[in-house]
Scaffold this motif. Structure first.
Motif, PDB file in Angstrom:
ATOM      1  N   GLY A 158       1.684   8.062  -2.800  1.00  0.00           N
ATOM      2  CA  GLY A 158       0.768   7.824  -1.779  1.00  0.00           C
ATOM      3  C   GLY A 158       0.195   6.299  -1.960  1.00  0.00           C
ATOM      4  O   GLY A 158       0.623   5.421  -2.889  1.00  0.00           O
ATOM      5  N   ASP A 159       0.181   5.684  -0.846  1.00  0.00           N
ATOM      6  CA  ASP A 159      -0.164   4.385  -0.415  1.00  0.00           C
ATOM      7  C   ASP A 159      -1.385   3.928   0.555  1.00  0.00           C
ATOM      8  O   ASP A 159      -1.646   5.153   1.304  1.00  0.00           O
ATOM      9  N   LEU A 160      -1.342   2.887   0.896  1.00  0.00           N
ATOM     10  CA  LEU A 160      -2.573   2.320   1.766  1.00  0.00           C
ATOM     11  C   LEU A 160      -2.109   3.020   3.200  1.00  0.00           C
ATOM     12  O   LEU A 160      -3.255   3.335   3.932  1.00  0.00           O
ATOM     13  N   LEU A 161      -0.797   2.640   3.478  1.00  0.00           N
ATOM     14  CA  LEU A 161      -0.430   2.991   4.869  1.00  0.00           C
ATOM     15  C   LEU A 161      -0.638   4.538   4.980  1.00  0.00           C
ATOM     16  O   LEU A 161      -1.084   5.034   6.254  1.00  0.00           O
ATOM     17  N   VAL A 183      -7.399  -0.003  -6.357  1.00  0.00           N
ATOM     18  CA  VAL A 183      -6.158  -0.345  -5.867  1.00  0.00           C
ATOM     19  C   VAL A 183      -5.465  -1.552  -6.335  1.00  0.00           C
ATOM     20  O   VAL A 183      -4.268  -1.884  -6.051  1.00  0.00           O
ATOM     21  N   GLN A 184      -6.056  -2.203  -7.512  1.00  0.00           N
ATOM     22  CA  GLN A 184      -5.625  -3.347  -8.200  1.00  0.00           C
ATOM     23  C   GLN A 184      -4.270  -3.173  -8.777  1.00  0.00           C
ATOM     24  O   GLN A 184      -4.209  -1.900  -9.162  1.00  0.00           O
ATOM     25  N   ASP A 205      -1.959  -3.393  -6.212  1.00  0.00           N
ATOM     26  CA  ASP A 205      -0.750  -2.495  -6.670  1.00  0.00           C
ATOM     27  C   ASP A 205       0.313  -2.487  -5.671  1.00  0.00           C
ATOM     28  O   ASP A 205       0.310  -1.873  -4.554  1.00  0.00           O
ATOM     29  N   ARG A 206       1.405  -3.014  -5.871  1.00  0.00           N
ATOM     30  CA  ARG A 206       2.726  -3.265  -4.910  1.00  0.00           C
ATOM     31  C   ARG A 206       3.095  -1.705  -4.320  1.00  0.00           C
ATOM     32  O   ARG A 206       3.640  -1.642  -3.405  1.00  0.00           O
ATOM     33  N   ARG A 207       2.681  -0.736  -5.222  1.00  0.00           N
ATOM     34  CA  ARG A 207       3.010   0.747  -4.933  1.00  0.00           C
ATOM     35  C   ARG A 207       2.156   1.095  -3.791  1.00  0.00           C
ATOM     36  O   ARG A 207       2.521   2.097  -3.194  1.00  0.00           O
ATOM     37  N   PHE A 208       0.993   0.525  -3.678  1.00  0.00           N
ATOM     38  CA  PHE A 208       0.102   0.798  -2.530  1.00  0.00           C
ATOM     39  C   PHE A 208       0.472   0.118  -1.442  1.00  0.00           C
ATOM     40  O   PHE A 208      -0.066   0.682  -0.150  1.00  0.00           O
ATOM     41  N   GLU A 213      -1.935  -6.084   3.400  1.00  0.00           N
ATOM     42  CA  GLU A 213      -2.290  -4.680   3.884  1.00  0.00           C
ATOM     43  C   GLU A 213      -3.356  -4.093   3.380  1.00  0.00           C
ATOM     44  O   GLU A 213      -3.840  -3.296   4.306  1.00  0.00           O
ATOM     45  N   TYR A 214      -4.055  -4.426   2.494  1.00  0.00           N
ATOM     46  CA  TYR A 214      -5.319  -4.022   2.185  1.00  0.00           C
ATOM     47  C   TYR A 214      -6.187  -4.356   3.187  1.00  0.00           C
ATOM     48  O   TYR A 214      -7.178  -3.595   3.564  1.00  0.00           O
ATOM     49  N   ARG A 215      -6.353  -5.494   3.344  1.00  0.00           N
ATOM     50  CA  ARG A 215      -7.214  -6.240   4.504  1.00  0.00           C
ATOM     51  C   ARG A 215      -7.127  -5.653   5.834  1.00  0.00           C
ATOM     52  O   ARG A 215      -8.005  -5.345   6.343  1.00  0.00           O
ATOM     53  N   SER A 216      -5.727  -5.390   6.271  1.00  0.00           N
ATOM     54  CA  SER A 216      -5.480  -4.867   7.600  1.00  0.00           C
ATOM     55  C   SER A 216      -5.950  -3.529   7.424  1.00  0.00           C
ATOM     56  O   SER A 216      -6.401  -2.891   8.575  1.00  0.00           O
ATOM     57  N   PHE A 217      -5.894  -2.787   6.173  1.00  0.00           N
ATOM     58  CA  PHE A 217      -6.380  -1.283   6.298  1.00  0.00           C
ATOM     59  C   PHE A 217      -7.867  -1.098   6.406  1.00  0.00           C
ATOM     60  O   PHE A 217      -8.542  -0.357   7.211  1.00  0.00           O
ATOM     61  N   ILE A 218      -8.553  -2.147   5.952  1.00  0.00           N
ATOM     62  CA  ILE A 218      -9.980  -2.274   6.031  1.00  0.00           C
ATOM     63  C   ILE A 218     -10.275  -2.645   7.633  1.00  0.00           C
ATOM     64  O   ILE A 218     -11.496  -2.025   8.009  1.00  0.00           O
TER      65      ILE A 218
END
Length: 345
Positions: A158-161, A183-184, A205-208, A213-218
């Protein structure tokens, strides 16, 4: 070997030994216009403590440059006044004849939505990112860590996307706020899919995904009227955190020499009649062997952790923070953390 050649070799040995080297600087950026004008910058590099630090930038001055037990750290404390403007300042490290100029960006404060907070009126949806949805299979296999959904303790991909792709579904459930397990980076040799053994407090974490991409998700969540809560852990780090092999000082950890596990007796922190030995073991004992207990009473570490919260709020525009193992951390530090974060936002 003749004397001339020996002299040349000696010269190059001294030159190499005197070279200024920086391998890590945290946080890597900051902002002007913050209510708290003090900024601590952790600088790490071989024998960096031997360097003199200077800077020349309007509205910014060095308050302190503190060396510690390890020669590979300097903690620089700056005062960034209200007069300071966004731009790039240069920190100059000088050791003998050697000089290194380290650029450091100062950004304008964020104007995008964020830091909205959450209350009992919100409906929170807790997600363990690794177990929700795999949106990007390209980050499944990293550094000998492979996805294995047949093993409950392995990474499941599983990941942010994957979460971002289901924001409409989450919104349709009547959810107002998405709360993600940490998520770190958890670059641990063993099981750490849950995210609670952080090995880099400033890196997703690069697996997420990536920080961007975290900022984009938010941003995507905010565009759909959803808030985001970030899970943080200041009680401990992962045993594979980069600083464990070279602690700034012995008191960076609560029990650096002998392993002492926590008794996990959370009620001891609330019971005024609980024996001191019970409280000490709760607060100073490691959560588990792979999660060494951090000593938040250390001045530099306490400031580092508080700034980390503020950095993530300003950088990513999270709306709130869930602080893990709150009972296990030093009470006075947690009170200071609450006070400083709330004062800024």
């Amino acid at each position: 070997m003749n004397k001339a050649l020996l002299s040349i070799l000696f010269f190059f040995t001294i030159l190499k030994a005197g070279a200024v080297e920086i391998t890590r600087i945290e946080p890597a950026s900051w902002w002007v216009g913050m209510k708290n004008t003090e900024l601590q910058i952790l600088v790490y590099g071989s024998n960096i403590s031997k360097s003199k630090v200077t800077l020349s930038y309007p509205g910014v001055k060095i308050k302190e440059a503190v060396t510690v037990e390890s020669p590979n750290y300097i903690f620089i404390y700056l005062d960034i006044s209200a007069k300071a403007k966004p731009g790039t300042m240069n920190l100059v490290f000088t050791s003998g004849a050697e000089k290194l100029v380290q650029s450091y960006p100062l950004f304008p404060r964020a104007i995008t939505p964020g830091a909205a907070g959450f209350t009992s009126a919100d409906v929170l949806y807790l997600i363990t990112p690794d177990r929700f949805s795999n949106g990007n299979q390209a980050n499944d296999i990293l550094e000998n860590s492979t996805v294995n959904r047949k093993n409950a303790n392995s990474r499941h991909g599983g990941d942010l996307l994957g979460i971002e792709n289901h924001l409409d579904y989450i919104k349709d459930l009547g959810i107002t706020t998405v709360w993600l397990n940490p998520v770190q980076e958890n670059h641990m040799p063993g099981v750490s899919y849950h995210g609670y053994a952080i090995t880099d407090f400033y890196k997703v974490d690069r697996r997420f995904g990536t920080n961007d991409e975290y900022r984009s998700f938010i941003e995507k969540a905010h565009s759909k009227g959803l808030k985001v809560v970030m899970d943080m852990i200041f009680n401990h780090s992962g045993s594979a955190h980069w600083w464990i092999k070279d602690l700034p000082s012995k008191d960076w950890l609560s029990s650096p020499d002998v392993y002492m596990g926590s008794n996990h007796n959370r009620w001891a922190s609330l019971d005024s009649h609980a024996p001191k030995s019970e409280k000490d073991k709760l607060i100073n004992g490691s959560f588990v062997r792979t999660m060494p207990d951090l000593n938040q009473q250390n001045r530099h570490l306490g400031t580092y952790l508080i700034q980390n919260s503020i950095w993530w709020i300003e950088y990513s525009r999270i709306d709130g923070i869930r602080q893990d193992t709150h009972f296990y951390a030093d009470f006075d530090f947690m009170a200071r953390w609450c006070k400083e974060v709330e004062a800024e936002y």
